[in-house]
Write an enzyme that holds these catalytic residues in place. Structure first.
Site, PDB file in Angstrom:
ATOM      1  N   LYS A 217     -65.936  13.093   4.911  1.00  0.00           N
ATOM      2  CA  LYS A 217     -65.758  11.636   4.890  1.00  0.00           C
ATOM      3  C   LYS A 217     -67.060  10.897   4.623  1.00  0.00           C
ATOM      4  CE  LYS A 217     -61.243  11.142   6.762  1.00  0.00           C
ATOM      5  NZ  LYS A 217     -60.376  10.985   7.913  1.00  0.00           N
ATOM      6  N   ARG A 252     -58.662  18.690  11.001  1.00  0.00           N
ATOM      7  CA  ARG A 252     -58.094  18.497   9.651  1.00  0.00           C
ATOM      8  C   ARG A 252     -59.238  18.621   8.653  1.00  0.00           C
ATOM      9  NH1 ARG A 252     -57.294  14.496   5.870  1.00  0.00           N
ATOM     10  NH2 ARG A 252     -55.303  14.523   4.786  1.00  0.00           N
TER      11      ARG A 252
END
Ligand code: HH2
Length: 270
Positions: A217, A252
């Site tokens: 991210k 995840r």
């Protein structure tokens, strides 16, 4: 009804984005054969769960119609189910997509809108009897990164998650079937993301399993300026280990093999 996931150590959820525009791997797995090949690779690398998504939630990503989203994900879910017992999660905000995905073999509905996108989302989750992941997001995907603000990011995210979990339980979703997720990157600055990651133990301490999705991210890129999404593996692994240290149950990730290796080292020391 499907059985809840059993876990004695953190589970690795591998990401399969069947989208043209996901922030990290957009377009790479849009073709059905490419998506299935990627799913097979992640299973071989040791994924416990595959998270299948047919719509990107990246700011500015094009919205996808229900029928197109179903066309992207259902054949893939059916193909994976036909050849592997791996748990399958459907990453969608739309009840109709979740319904079709569960019919094809998914057992977890991963909803970045925490079952708020349509009025019938909660009732659909109860009816499907699947597990649900309720994620925190401030605002909506298109504009969520414009100017996210909190007075107390950890407190506000915690209150939101516990409120949504209570709503799900009241509607009839059993507590063991509920997974909570602070939603790193969803209406959050780098400082917000880091505060939430550092607060994993607090967020994981309410009797619900916690999922953390830090993989590749933007906040990792903010700490290593210039690192493109696929150059953020080191930061992704560091974030994953911070999360499991705090009691996260599910990670995840895009990079299943490297995450598994990191977990092997971590679990060998605890
Ligand atoms: N992050 C993304 C998508 N879905 N679901 C949960 N529960 N938690 C997350 O942190 C999360 C999520 C964004 O990542 P990705 O799927 O790689 O990108 P995109 O939304 O652009 O498809």
């Amino acid at each position: 009804m499907t059985a809840p996931f059993l876990h004695s150590s953190p589970l690795v959820m591998g990401i399969v984005n069947v989208t043209p525009d996901s922030f990290s791997d957009g377009g790479r797995f849009l073709a059905p054969e490419a998506a299935l090949a990627h799913a097979r690779k992640l299973i071989a690398e040791g994924a416990d769960i595959l998270d299948i998504g047919g719509e990107s939630t990246r700011p500015g990503a094009a919205p996808v119609g229900e029928a197109e989203e179903i066309d992207r994900v259902v054949p893939l879910i059916a193909a994976i189910r036909a050849e592997s017992p791996v748990a399958i999660s459907i990453d969608t905000m739309k009840p109709a997509v979740a319904r079709a995905a569960v019919a094809a073999g998914a057992s977890l509905w991963n909803d970045v809108a925490a079952l708020r996108f349509t009025p019938d989302a909660l009732a659909t989750a109860v009816e499907l009897g699947c597990e649900v992941c309720l994620m925190h997001m401030q605002g909506e995907p298109r504009t969520m990164q414009d100017d996210p603000r909190y007075e107390d990011v950890v407190g506000e995210v915690e209150t939101f998650l516990l409120t949504r979990a209570a709503a799900a339980e009241t509607a009839g979703v059993a507590r063991e079937r509920i997974v909570l997720d602070p939603g790193l990157g969803f209406g959050k600055t780098t400082a917000h993301n880091l505060a939430l990651l550092a607060a994993t133990a607090r967020l994981a301490g309410h009797g619900y399993r916690l999922l953390v999705g830090a993989s590749r991210k933007r906040f990792i890129g903010a700490l290593d300026p210039g690192a493109a999404p696929d150059e953020r593996l080191g930061g992704s692994i560091a974030a994953a280990l911070i999360a499991v240290q705090g009691g996260a149950a599910i990670l995840r990730v895009h990079d299943v093999r490297a995450t598994r290796q990191a977990l092997a080292v971590w679990t060998a020391t605890v």
